[in-house]
Design an enzyme around this catalytic site. Structure first.
Site, PDB file in Angstrom:
ATOM      1  N   ARG A 185      -0.746   4.638  -5.226  1.00 15.61           N
ATOM      2  CA  ARG A 185      -2.375   4.295  -4.039  1.00 15.61           C
ATOM      3  C   ARG A 185      -2.222   5.868  -3.481  1.00 15.61           C
ATOM      4  NH1 ARG A 185       0.113  -0.691  -2.960  1.00 15.61           N
ATOM      5  NH2 ARG A 185       1.628   0.856  -1.500  1.00 15.61           N
ATOM      6  N   GLU A 240      11.610  -0.037   0.436  1.00 15.25           N
ATOM      7  CA  GLU A 240      12.204  -1.748   1.369  1.00 15.25           C
ATOM      8  C   GLU A 240      12.476  -2.874   0.203  1.00 15.25           C
ATOM      9  OE1 GLU A 240       9.418  -3.875   4.203  1.00 15.25           O
ATOM     10  OE2 GLU A 240       8.765  -2.534   3.275  1.00 15.25           O
TER      11      GLU A 240
END
Length: 172
Positions: free
Chosen positions: A58, A95
């Site tokens: 992205r 994460e």
């Protein structure tokens, strides 16, 4: 326009406990996408970069039109095994796991000022890896820019000392 309202929240993706910020809904709205690129371009001109570098995937979606709007070239930071020829690599923590980024050797020239662009600043692992790749090439970080900063994940802490802008700050 409320850009935050254009971003879809998907709970428990890609695994339980993760709140994924899906920007595809913003990208589908031509006016919202244009406003995002225009605002980022306006804010990023202060960095006086020579080139825009952006991580897969992205980051490409935001980095390429931003570079075009600013009249700069684009350096793509890819997942391992995607670039032909000699590459430099740096591994990092996400994460929700680990990953790595690669860049073509010579894609960033020594002394070149680089603006790093990505969609989301979460833990800071991806952009910290990008910073290391730029340094391995001999480049200098002019600034870092994100569409979204997820609060509470301390990503900004990994970028201390770097000029940083975000359009939106959202809860993780």
């Amino acid at each position: 326009m409320d850009l935050a309202g254009k971003i879809r929240l998907i709970k428990d993706f890609p695994k339980p406990g993760i709140n994924f910020r899906d920007i595809t809904t913003l990208l589908q709205d031509a006016a919202a996408f244009r406003q995002t690129v225009d605002k980022l371009s306006e804010l990023c001109r202060q960095f006086e970069a020579d080139v825009v570098a952006c991580p897969e995937a992205r980051g490409f979606v935001l980095g390429a039109p931003l570079a075009y709007a600013m009249g700069k070239g684009v350096v793509l930071l890819r997942k391992p095994g995607k670039l032909p020829g000699q590459t430099l690599c740096h591994s990092y923590d996400l994460e929700y796991g680990t990953d790595a980024l690669e860049v073509h050797a010579g894609a960033i020239l020594p002394g070149q000022k680089v603006l790093l662009v990505d969609d989301v600043l979460a833990t800071g692992g991806t952009v910290a890896a990008a910073v290391e790749l730029v340094k391995k090439c001999g480049g200098e970080i002019a600034g870092v820019a994100f569409l979204i900063e997820l609060l509470g994940l301390a990503g900004r802490e990994k970028l201390k000392g770097l000029p940083l802008i975000t359009l939106l700050q959202l809860e993780a």
